[in-house]
Design a protein around this motif. Sequence first.
Motif, PDB file in Angstrom:
ATOM      1  N   ASP A 113       3.246   4.336  -1.904  1.00 17.58           N
ATOM      2  CA  ASP A 113       3.163   3.339  -0.838  1.00 17.58           C
ATOM      3  C   ASP A 113       3.761   2.012  -1.300  1.00 17.58           C
ATOM      4  N   TYR A 115       3.644  -2.401  -0.230  1.00 17.93           N
ATOM      5  CA  TYR A 115       2.730  -3.362   0.395  1.00 17.93           C
ATOM      6  C   TYR A 115       3.505  -4.600   0.852  1.00 17.93           C
ATOM      7  N   SER A 127       8.204  -4.150  -4.433  1.00 21.32           N
ATOM      8  CA  SER A 127       8.068  -2.857  -3.761  1.00 21.32           C
ATOM      9  C   SER A 127       9.323  -2.003  -3.881  1.00 21.32           C
ATOM     10  N   ARG A 211       0.445  -2.159   4.471  1.00 24.55           N
ATOM     11  CA  ARG A 211       1.227  -1.208   3.678  1.00 24.55           C
ATOM     12  C   ARG A 211       2.070  -0.291   4.558  1.00 24.55           C
TER      13      ARG A 211
END
Length: 219
Positions: A113, A115, A127, A211
């Motif tokens: 994932d 965020y 990310s 997210r």
Amino acid sequence: MRWMQRTWIGSTITLALTMLFLTGCPKRPDVVETVPRPMAPQGEVGMPTPPPLPKVAIPEEKSPTEVAAQPSEAKPTTEAGAVPEAKIAEAEVKPEPSAEGKAAAEPELALKDIYFDYDQSAIREDSKKQLNENIEWLRKNLAGKVTIEGHCDERGSSEYNLALGERRARATRDYLTAAGIGADRISTISFGKERPFALGHDESAWKWNRRAHFTPSAK
């Protein structure tokens, strides 16, 4: 006459002295010796015969040859179809697979994932590392498809967060397609604030709920 009186008086005095002498001297006690009477042998006439002693069973001692000749106790054999206890214990206690093994068995664990900042849908610099790893996974699994879910924290209305979640999911998809992943392998959906990952009402929970979540997809 006087002679008889003198004789009687003399006899009386002699008798009195004798009595006084006998009374003043203690009589010596008679000593009786007690000698144990010899016991008559058993069966002698006139003596009762004591009852015979009870017999106590004494275990018979066996020679070393007899002891060695005794067969050993037969060990129980495993019944047909029965599973030995060692195998049962081995089956019950199974080692947990490693993280790499889980990732290989469950492809979704290989997808990470990312965020977002508050009320933002732009991809953060920290990310991009996770996104690049997801891109490598998609390149190695050419048949794999993913769904990108957009999520938000609890602040704001449901309608606003649904739109914000959709923007986050699309921004993530655009990053993957720009790296060469086919758009037909990626689908998007927004859940807004309806499915929080962490429960709480402060930033310690909100930062995990903003997210984009990756899940394998069959579409």
